[in-house]
Design an enzyme around this catalytic site. Structure first.
Site, PDB file in Angstrom:
ATOM      1  N   HIS A   1       0.862  -1.186   0.000  1.00  0.00           N
ATOM      2  CA  HIS A   1       0.000   0.000   0.000  1.00  0.00           C
ATOM      3  C   HIS A   1       0.897   1.234   0.000  1.00  0.00           C
ATOM      4  CE1 HIS A   1      -3.678  -2.311   1.675  1.00  0.00           C
ATOM      5  NE2 HIS A   1      -3.756  -2.190   0.362  1.00  0.00           N
TER       6      HIS A   1
ATOM      7  N   GLU B   1       1.635   3.985   2.958  1.00  0.00           N
ATOM      8  CA  GLU B   1       2.042   3.519   4.280  1.00  0.00           C
ATOM      9  C   GLU B   1       3.569   3.538   4.375  1.00  0.00           C
ATOM     10  OE1 GLU B   1      -0.107  -0.226   4.400  1.00  0.00           O
ATOM     11  OE2 GLU B   1      -2.018   0.806   4.148  1.00  0.00           O
TER      12      GLU B   1
ATOM     13  N   HIS C   1       2.193  -3.338   6.986  1.00  0.00           N
ATOM     14  CA  HIS C   1       1.253  -2.263   6.647  1.00  0.00           C
ATOM     15  C   HIS C   1       1.232  -1.256   7.785  1.00  0.00           C
ATOM     16  CE1 HIS C   1      -1.055  -4.161   3.235  1.00  0.00           C
ATOM     17  NE2 HIS C   1      -0.336  -5.186   3.669  1.00  0.00           N
TER      18      HIS C   1
ATOM     19  N   GLU D   1       0.239  -4.322  11.271  1.00  0.00           N
ATOM     20  CA  GLU D   1      -0.235  -2.959  11.071  1.00  0.00           C
ATOM     21  C   GLU D   1       0.580  -2.124  12.057  1.00  0.00           C
ATOM     22  OE1 GLU D   1      -2.370  -1.662   8.913  1.00  0.00           O
ATOM     23  OE2 GLU D   1      -3.424  -3.424   8.131  1.00  0.00           O
TER      24      GLU D   1
HETATM   25 ZN    ZN Z   1      -2.120  -1.420   4.112  1.00  0.00          ZN
END
Ligand code: ZN
Ligand code: NAG
Ligand code: NAG
Ligand code: NAG
Length: 423
Positions: free
Chosen positions: A176, A179, A301, A376
């Protein structure tokens, strides 16, 4: 001849400046749903109204949802929250201000030690640094190409190996684009494995082959530096006025089943079909080629401070889920020691949201890799995707602590030796 070159150069500069998206007076809100009905209202908004950028998901159990709104759309969002009696707070009142404060440094010296951990780096600089790691440690580090991109770039990585016959750990960063802390974390792990004298780190580097890809969505990452800081997807045009596929919804595992969008304009657009994108297709082929070697797969992420386990479609546990959960929980205990950062651990569908087509589900289901996790990273929403530079190093250090502990705990549970396979 010279005159023509200068002319082209100037045009390019003007074009790039014109194209740069600004976020003046864009506001990030935290909205607190009171009940399931409120969640539904917000999740409807997320699915149908693409004026709003959902920084976190409107899903059952969410304490709050973070939404970015342009100045023209703010009033409507505030009224919606008030109409439903939902508490609404401003997290950032001018996103451009926060973007302007972010520090991007250049890696230019060809001295690997000059890559710092107090700034972010663009794709070229990361790739140059990777090349310099290969040059600095020619007997241990090799350059690897995990795939290619729509705009013709390579997904560049390095392999750290002290010899043949070892089991492998895979690090996937930057799928992504916005990020930014993800590539920074992956770079740091590589750096530690190569330079640290700490016993556990030296052992981890020697005992396993490490396949390390800091930026698996290179086109998107470049776009966030040059044009649009909040870009998330790849850069393939897909429909009139719609560009990009969410590469972490495009993997061929329960594709488009849940938590992904069929609308090209959506930020979680799953694409026209599973593996429709060259990035996911080529990276998955690369992974197939080393599948027998893989023991541990880590995807990075941001944000929310979570450690997620497959699968995204169901809360029903897979065969070695309890082992994976226990190993993950202990490792997050190790993560918390240095700075007290507290990660929650659990299945994707259970603790964050049902979402399918992500890389870790495919790796678990198709390659049968024993241990598969998705981080995350920091923070919990104060700065979101714009994690301040003074948090890069602490974030990286605590994650490194946890990666070493993941390996340590995995061994205690009988993994990492190839002895035990998920059925
Ligand atoms: Zn992500
Ligand atoms: C942002 O808001 C401030 C205060 O309301 C205003 O003075 C300024 O002109 C706005 N900036 C832009 C670019 O809209
Ligand atoms: C690790 O050890 C080497 C050799 O003793 C030394 O040159 C280097 O400075 C040490 N690195 C760190 C990070 O302590
Ligand atoms: C969820 O996905 C896994 C892996 O593809 C599959 O084995 C399982 O049957 C699915 N469960 C549901 C409820 O769809």
């Amino acid at each position: 001849m010279l005159g023509k070159t200068v002319f082209v150069f100037l045009v390019a500069i003007v074009y790039a400046t014109d194209e740069k998206v600004r976020y003046d007076n864009y506001t990030v809100y935290k909205i607190f749903p009171n009940n399931g009905k409120d969640i539904e209202v917000l999740s409807n908004l997320q699915e149908k109204d693409f004026r709003y950028d959902f920084w976190s998901e409107a899903v059952p159990g969410a304490e709050f949802v973070e939404i970015m709104a342009a100045p023209a759309d703010k009033a409507e969002l505030e009224i919606l929250a008030k109409d439903y009696g939902m508490k609404i707070e401003i997290v950032m009142s001018n996103v451009q201000d926060v973007i302007d404060k972010q520090k991007v440094a250049r890696y230019t010296s060809r001295n690997i030690k000059s890559m710092g951990w107090d700034a972010y780096y663009n794709l070229n600089d990361i790739n140059n640094w990777l090349d310099d790691l290969v040059a600095t440690y020619p007997r241990i580090v090799t350059s690897i190409i995990g795939g290619s991109t729509y705009e013709g770039r390579q997904i560049k990585g390095i392999k750290i190996s002290h010899g043949s016959g070892r089991k492998a750990v895979f690090l996937e960063g930057g799928i992504h684009a916005r990020e930014w802390i993800s590539p920074a974390t992956v770079n740091f792990i590589a750096h530690e494995l190569l330079t640290s004298n700490e016993t556990d780190t030296v052992a981890a580097a020697r005992d396993f082959d490490w396949y390390i890809f800091p930026v698996t969505n290179p086109d998107g990452y470049v776009w966030t530096f040059e044009n649009e800081r909040m870009w998330r997807k790849n850069r393939r045009p897909v429909a009139f006025n719609a560009i990009g596929i969410d590469l972490n919804r495009n993997w061929n595992n329960n594709w488009l089943r849940i938590g992904a969008s069929a609308q090209p304009i959506s930020d979680s657009y799953a694409g026209p079909g599973p593996f429709s994108e060259i990035e996911t297709r080529t990276l998955s082929e690369y992974l197939r080629g080393i599948a027998d070697q893989l023991e541990l797969y880590l995807s990075f992420h941001s944000y929310s401070e979570l450690l997620l386990l497959p699968f995204g479609n169901t809360t029903v546990p897979y065969a070695n889920y309890n082992d994976a959960l226990n190993i993950g929980r202990r490792a997050m205990g190790a993560l918390s020691v240095r700075y007290g950062t507290s990660y929650s651990v659990g299945n994707i569908a259970e603790i964050i949201y049902a979402a399918t087509g992500g890389s870790i589900d495919w790796v678990k289901d198709h390659l049968k890799v024993p241990l598969v996790y998705c981080y995350e990273l920091r923070d919990k929403g104060r700065f979101g995707f714009m994690l301040p530079e003074d948090q890069i190093l602490p974030n990286n250090q605590e994650v490194m602590d946890s990666v070493l502990d993941l390996i340590h705990q995995a061994k205690r549970f009988g993994y990492m030796s190839g002895q035990r396979r998920w059925p």
